[in-house]
Every structure is written in structure tokens, then in C-alpha cells.
Design a protein around this motif. Structure first.
Motif, PDB file in Angstrom:
ATOM      1  N   ILE A 190       0.839  -1.203   0.000  1.00 23.26           N
ATOM      2  CA  ILE A 190       0.000   0.000   0.000  1.00 23.26           C
ATOM      3  C   ILE A 190       0.871   1.249   0.000  1.00 23.26           C
ATOM      4  CG2 ILE A 190      -1.699   1.325   1.287  1.00 23.26           C
ATOM      5  CD1 ILE A 190      -2.876  -1.255   2.318  1.00 23.26           C
ATOM      6  N   THR A 191       1.921   1.246   0.810  1.00 27.24           N
ATOM      7  CA  THR A 191       2.790   2.425   0.856  1.00 27.24           C
ATOM      8  C   THR A 191       3.392   2.699  -0.515  1.00 27.24           C
ATOM      9  OG1 THR A 191       3.352   1.817   3.108  1.00 27.24           O
ATOM     10  CG2 THR A 191       4.726   3.486   2.078  1.00 27.24           C
ATOM     11  N   ALA A 192       3.852   1.639  -1.169  1.00 25.58           N
ATOM     12  CA  ALA A 192       4.450   1.840  -2.488  1.00 25.58           C
ATOM     13  C   ALA A 192       3.437   2.451  -3.452  1.00 25.58           C
ATOM     14  CB  ALA A 192       4.954   0.501  -3.034  1.00 25.58           C
ATOM     15  N   LEU A 193       2.224   1.925  -3.443  1.00 24.76           N
ATOM     16  CA  LEU A 193       1.204   2.456  -4.355  1.00 24.76           C
ATOM     17  C   LEU A 193       0.912   3.920  -4.056  1.00 24.76           C
ATOM     18  CD1 LEU A 193      -1.309  -0.524  -4.371  1.00 24.76           C
ATOM     19  CD2 LEU A 193       0.016   0.299  -6.311  1.00 24.76           C
ATOM     20  N   LEU A 194       0.812   4.225  -2.757  1.00 22.16           N
ATOM     21  CA  LEU A 194       0.473   5.602  -2.376  1.00 22.16           C
ATOM     22  C   LEU A 194       1.596   6.564  -2.737  1.00 22.16           C
ATOM     23  CD1 LEU A 194      -1.196   5.040   1.114  1.00 22.16           C
ATOM     24  CD2 LEU A 194      -2.308   5.900  -0.953  1.00 22.16           C
ATOM     25  N   VAL A 195       2.813   6.184  -2.386  1.00 27.42           N
ATOM     26  CA  VAL A 195       3.932   7.100  -2.611  1.00 27.42           C
ATOM     27  C   VAL A 195       4.170   7.304  -4.103  1.00 27.42           C
ATOM     28  CG1 VAL A 195       6.420   7.395  -2.321  1.00 27.42           C
ATOM     29  CG2 VAL A 195       5.031   6.607  -0.409  1.00 27.42           C
ATOM     30  N   LEU A 196       4.235   6.183  -4.832  1.00 27.84           N
ATOM     31  CA  LEU A 196       4.465   6.322  -6.276  1.00 27.84           C
ATOM     32  C   LEU A 196       3.340   7.103  -6.928  1.00 27.84           C
ATOM     33  CD1 LEU A 196       5.848   2.797  -7.194  1.00 27.84           C
ATOM     34  CD2 LEU A 196       7.085   4.970  -7.135  1.00 27.84           C
ATOM     35  N   GLY A 197       2.125   6.791  -6.520  1.00 26.29           N
ATOM     36  CA  GLY A 197       0.976   7.491  -7.098  1.00 26.29           C
ATOM     37  C   GLY A 197       1.055   8.981  -6.833  1.00 26.29           C
ATOM     38  N   PHE A 198       1.432   9.316  -5.604  1.00 29.15           N
ATOM     39  CA  PHE A 198       1.492  10.723  -5.229  1.00 29.15           C
ATOM     40  C   PHE A 198       2.595  11.441  -6.015  1.00 29.15           C
ATOM     41  CE2 PHE A 198       2.737  14.243  -2.406  1.00 29.15           C
ATOM     42  CZ  PHE A 198       1.511  14.878  -2.318  1.00 29.15           C
ATOM     43  N   LEU A 199       3.756  10.803  -6.096  1.00 25.39           N
ATOM     44  CA  LEU A 199       4.857  11.418  -6.833  1.00 25.39           C
ATOM     45  C   LEU A 199       4.490  11.629  -8.303  1.00 25.39           C
ATOM     46  CD1 LEU A 199       7.957   9.582  -5.361  1.00 25.39           C
ATOM     47  CD2 LEU A 199       7.127  11.888  -4.874  1.00 25.39           C
ATOM     48  N   HIS A 200       3.842  10.639  -8.858  1.00 25.93           N
ATOM     49  CA  HIS A 200       3.430  10.774 -10.252  1.00 25.93           C
ATOM     50  C   HIS A 200       2.482  11.941 -10.419  1.00 25.93           C
ATOM     51  CE1 HIS A 200       5.403   7.520 -12.116  1.00 25.93           C
ATOM     52  NE2 HIS A 200       4.838   6.585 -11.398  1.00 25.93           N
ATOM     53  N   GLU A 201       1.573  12.029  -9.460  1.00 24.40           N
ATOM     54  CA  GLU A 201       0.574  13.074  -9.589  1.00 24.40           C
ATOM     55  C   GLU A 201       1.187  14.460  -9.469  1.00 24.40           C
ATOM     56  OE1 GLU A 201      -3.318  13.119  -7.287  1.00 24.40           O
ATOM     57  OE2 GLU A 201      -3.070  11.126  -8.150  1.00 24.40           O
TER      58      GLU A 201
END
Ligand code: TRP
Length: 527
Positions: free
Chosen positions: A448-459
Motif C-alpha cells: 500500500i505504501t508503495a502504491l500511495l507514494v508512487l501514485g502521489f509522486l506521479h501526480e
């Protein structure tokens, strides 16, 4: 009401029906269809199954287990495990779910409008569109935009909220009597739609679309985040509602088996719902621009309109299914909140429900009214829909995953995964071992952390385009920032993250710090 007077399910089947009623909802039909389409069908199913087995089923067992053990509502359950911080997480989950429920009920209000339309007017060539400034649109699209932009929406939304509190009036008892009819009805309606879809010429090609993995699309981050969010939303995880349902189970209950059953039933329903949707889309060669709601609200009805066997019959079946499935989901939040308020403040259920009704109707209006007031919005950037989509992005895309992460930390690290395992293993056919502890403590939180962090950085644009070179066949959700910009409502879009954070965090802080009424504490079921 003292804890010993808490209502209980009359039967274990009643609980499984209620939990699967909560799980099976618009997410299984509207959102799954749109996501699967957006991500290219077969490209979606591998991430989807990984999400189901790695996170979905274990989290469902966790939520069932903790609620069953504590026999109180969600914030109180986490509060006993991790003190005030735990209670805060519980309320935060509920407030995040409140936002979801507000727009969920707005959508259900539109479903009521479409259901009425399906009796006749939806299938006429064009709508008169008295409220609608643009040129006349052909039906069913015209009828849909007319429904969105007319004041009757207020009545539909109020009606759906009334139904919600009505079903919760006697807690588990009245919910159980309702889902006994609703859940079988959902399956019957869905099966009828599938049979109709698959027996159409070319219908089967649509099913193949769901089974044709596209490995290149799978390398995109979005498809993974989409799949995990979809699993959370669809299984009602991170809403703070399933643990409350489990708290109404008798002491000797096999929550692990029931968790498995519920998760598998939900996802089978979801997958075969895809058969119905894609068979019709393919049979009639309709290519939706896959915006979340358009697909179910007017693209698919375009197919239904041509169905041999009657547009009225299948239209009523389809929108009736959406309504029944949606209601049995939204009631779970009403119950989750009511139980939390009752457990904390010892207030009467009737008072809590009246309050929820009033606040709920007001909240759903925020999503319904922009298009009614400024109907020109319906045609271009569809602000009402876009606003919904923006909140959806926060509450659905981030909120549920964040709650899931917090739950894993509370249960796995603060409370102790082994204690949960000891509890759920007492009455089960499926004994959990240390592998489960590893899932809760490491694998799920890290994923979950990976998805959240990567998603946030991408955004934020730090990592460039989230999908790199991957292009999804039918791209795009509802959000079209340019269209919003041109309406003069763009400030609304900017305000969304602030409103979301303020509402959920302040709400949860207030509820946590308010003193609880004195109670006869039943204690956790560790005996
Ligand atoms: N699982 C539901 C679905 O797939 C969503 C849902 C669960 C929900 N609980 C809810 C929506 C409470 C609103 C309120 O559609």
C-alpha cells in the motif's frame, strides 16, 4: 442500550448476506465495468486477482476478526487496540466513507430517475429537455442529462436516504430482513442480464475481452493502483463498516471462512457483471468513451434499447439491480456510523438516524445541485460529475488505502498480529499461520505504501507521466481539467483536496476528543 442489548444476526447466513450486500454495489457494476474497460479488459484482471488474494481476502479476515473480537463499533474497536490514536483512525475511516456515501447516494438518486425513465421515456427517440440549455440530445443520453439537471433529483436523493435509514431502523435485525430479499434479487437480476448478453450475436467476444491479458498495459502504475483501489472499494474495506457487521455475530463464529465466502462471492459477482456489460457493448459495437458513469448511464442503455426481448424489461432489470445493490451497500455505512455514535455517546438510535438523514441529504445535494443550478454544466465539463470524480479520486484512490495501511499498523504492530490470529483460529476450518502475520505486518503495508507514494509522486509530476509510454485503449476518466477551467468553477476543483482533508481530519479529531458516555464495558472476547 447496553452492549449486552446489541442486536445480533439471527443466523450466520444473515451476516454473510449483509456483508455481501455491503460489498456488492455500484462498485461491482459501474466502477468495475469502467475500470476494466479503461485498462483494456484483460490487462486489468491480473492486477485485480493479485490485489484480491494479497490484500483483499486477508484484509477482509482482519476486519471481520477485530470486530468479532471486540463486539463494538469500528472506532471503539481500534481504540481498544491502540488508544486514542486507534480511535482517531476509526473515525477518520468513517468520515472518509461519509464523503463516499454522499456521492454514492447522489448516484443512486440518478438511478431512481433512470429507473422511472426505463418504464418508457428513456427509450423514446429524444428528450424534450425543458431544463437543458443545449441542443436536443438523443436518448438515452438526453434523458440522463435531463435527469441530472432537473429539480426532481432533490426528491430522489431524499428518497434514497430515507430508504437507507429505514433499513437501519432496528439495526442488524431490520438489515437482515432486507438483505434476505435484496441479495438473492441481485443475483437473479444479474444472471438474467448475463444470459441475455451472452445469447446475443457477438456477445461472447465481449467476455473474451476480459480474458485477454495485455502485458504491456500491465506495466503502468495506474492499472495497479486502479486494481487495488477497486478491490478496497468493492469489498467495502477501509470503510469501517464490515467490522461492525462482524460485531453482531455470535461468539462462536468462523469469521475466517465467512471472510473468504464474502470476498469470493463479491468478486465472482463483479467478474460476471463484466460479462453482462461487455457482451452488450460488443454485440452492439458500442465504443464508450470510458468515463465512469457514462458507461452505465447511457452507453450501455444504448445497447439495452436495441435488445430483442424488450428495452423496458431489461432497462428496469438493470437500473433496478443498481438500486438494490447500491442500497444494500450504503446502509452499511449508515449502520457503521450509527453504531459508532451509539457506542460512544449512548444516544438513541432514532435520534442518530434522524441526524444522519438530514446531514446526508444536505451532503448529497452538494454533488447533485451544481448541474441543476447551472445546467449548461451538464453538457461540457459536467461539473457535477467532475466534482464527484475529484472527490472520488481522493476518497476512493487515497482514503481507503490509507485506512487499510493504518489498520495494518494498528493490528499488526501495536496490537499484535499473533493475538488476532489466536482469536480467529479458535472456531475455524481455515487455521491461519505465521504467513498471515507476515502479510499484515509487512507485505500489505509495504504494497500500500508503495502504491500511495508512487501514485502521489506521479501526480505531483515528479516522476513524469504516470503511465509512461503505456496508452490505455480508451483512456480518460471523467476529469477534464480544461473543461472545468472554461466554466468558471475551477476554484471548486482547487478546493477539493482542502475540503477533503479538513472534513475528514477535523471530524475525526472532534469525535475522538469528545468524552464518551459512561458504559458497562463488555470487554474483548478473548476468553
Ligand atoms: N462495496 C460497495 C460497492 O462495491 C461500496 C460501499 C461499501 C459503500 N460500503 C459502502 C458505498 C458504504 C457507500 C457507503 O459498491
Amino acid at each position: 442500550m447496553s452492549a449486552s442489548e446489541r442486536t445480533q444476526w439471527k443466523s450466520r447466513l444473515g451476516f454473510v448476506l449483509a456483508a455481501s450486500g455491503s460489498a456488492i454495489g455500484l462498485g461491482n457494476i459501474v466502477f468495475f465495468g469502467a475500470n476494466a474497460y479503461k485498462f483494456g479488459g484483460g490487462a486489468f484482471y491480473v492486477p485485480y486477482l493479485v490485489a484480491l488474494f494479497v490484500v483483499g481476502i486477508p484484509m477482509m479476515i482482519l476486519e471481520f476478526g477485530i470486530g468479532h473480537r471486540s463486539r463494538v463499533a469500528f472506532p471503539q474497536t481500534l481504540g481498544r487496540m491502540a488508544g486514542r490514536a486507534g480511535e482517531f483512525v476509526g473515525w477518520w475511516a468513517l468520515f472518509n466513507a461519509v464523503i463516499i456515501t454522499m456521492y454514492y447516494v447522489t448516484i443512486l438518486g440518478w438511478v431512481v430517475g433512470m429507473l422511472i425513465g426505463a418504464l418508457g421515456p428513456l427509450w423514446e427517440p429524444a428528450s424534450p429537455m425543458p431544463n437543458y440549455a443545449m441542443e436536443t440530445l438523443p436518448n438515452p443520453q438526453g434523458y440522463f442529462f435531463d435527469t441530472l439537471s432537473s429539480w426532481t433529483v432533490v426528491g430522489f436523493v431524499a428518497l434514497v436516504w430515507l430508504a437507507n435509514v429505514g433499513i437501519c431502523i432496528n439495526g442488524a435485525r431490520s438489515i437482515e430482513s432486507t438483505v434476505k430479499f435484496f441479495v438473492p434479487a441481485m443475483w437473479i437480476m444479474m444472471l438474467a442480464l448475463i444470459v441475455r448478453g451472452l445469447t446475443l450475436d457477438g456477445g461472447f467476444d465481449g467476455v473474451m475481452y476480459l480474458f485477454n491479458p495485455d502485458f504491456s498495459a500491465m506495466s503502468g502504475l495506474d492499472v495497479w493502483r486502479g486494481a487495488f483501489s477497486q478491490i478496497f472499494f468493492s469489498l467495502s474495506l477501509g470503510f469501517g463498516v464490515l467490522s461492525v457487521y462482524a460485531s453482531y455475530l455470535p461468539k462462536k463464529s468462523d469469521t475466517t471462512s465467512m471472510g473468504l465466502q464474502t470476498a469470493l462471492m463479491n468478486c465472482s459477482f463483479e467478474y460476471i457483471a463484466g460479462f453482462a456489460i461487455f457482451s452488450m457493448l460488443f454485440a452492439f459495437a458500442i465504443v464508450p468513451k470510458a468515463s465512469t458513469l457514462a458507461m452505465s448511464f447511457f452507453v450501455l442503455p444504448q445497447g439495452i434499447a436495441q435488445l430483442p426481448g424488450g428495452a423496458v424489461t431489461f432497462g428496469v432489470l438493470f437500473f433496478g439491480l443498481l438500486l438494490v445493490a447500491g442500497l444494500s451497500s450504503s446502509v452499511s455505512l449508515v449502520e457503521g456510523l450509527a453504531a459508532a455514535a451509539i457506542d460512544k455517546f449512548r444516544v438513541k438510535r432514532g435520534i442518530v438516524l434522524a441526524l444522519l438523514f438530514s446531514v446526508g441529504v444536505l451532503g448529497s445535494m452538494v454533488f447533485a445541485l451544481p448541474i441543476v443550478i447551472d445546467s449548461s454544466l451538464a453538457g461540457n465539463g459536467t461539473l457535477g460529475l467532475t466534482l464527484l470524480d475529484l472527490f472520488d479520486h481522493k476518497a476512493f484512490g487515497y482514503g481507503l488505502l490509507l485506512v487499510g495501511l493504518a489498520e495494518c499498523i494498528v493490528v499488526g504492530w501495536i496490537f499484535g498480529a499473533q493475538r488476532l490470529i489466536d482469536h480467529v483460529n479458535r472456531h475455524t476450518k481455515f487455521t491461519l499461520g505465521t504467513g498471515y502475520a507476515h502479510l499484515i505486518k509487512f507485505i500489505i503495508p509495504l504494497t500500500i505504501t508503495a502504491l500511495l507514494v508512487l501514485g502521489f509522486l506521479h501526480e505531483c509530476g515528479t516522476l513524469g507521466d504516470p503511465d509512461g509510454d503505456v496508452s490505455y485503449p480508451y483512456g480518460q476518466g471523467l476529469v477534464d481539467p480544461e473543461a472545468i477551467g472554461s466554466t468558471g468553477w475551477s476554484w471548486v476543483a482547487d478546493a477539493v483536496p482542502i475540503v477533503w482533508i479538513a472534513f475528514t481530519i477535523l471530524g475525526a479529531l472532534v469525535m475522538t476528543w469528545l468524552p464518551a458516555a459512561r458504559r458497562d464495558d463488555p470487554g474483548d472476547d478473548d476468553a
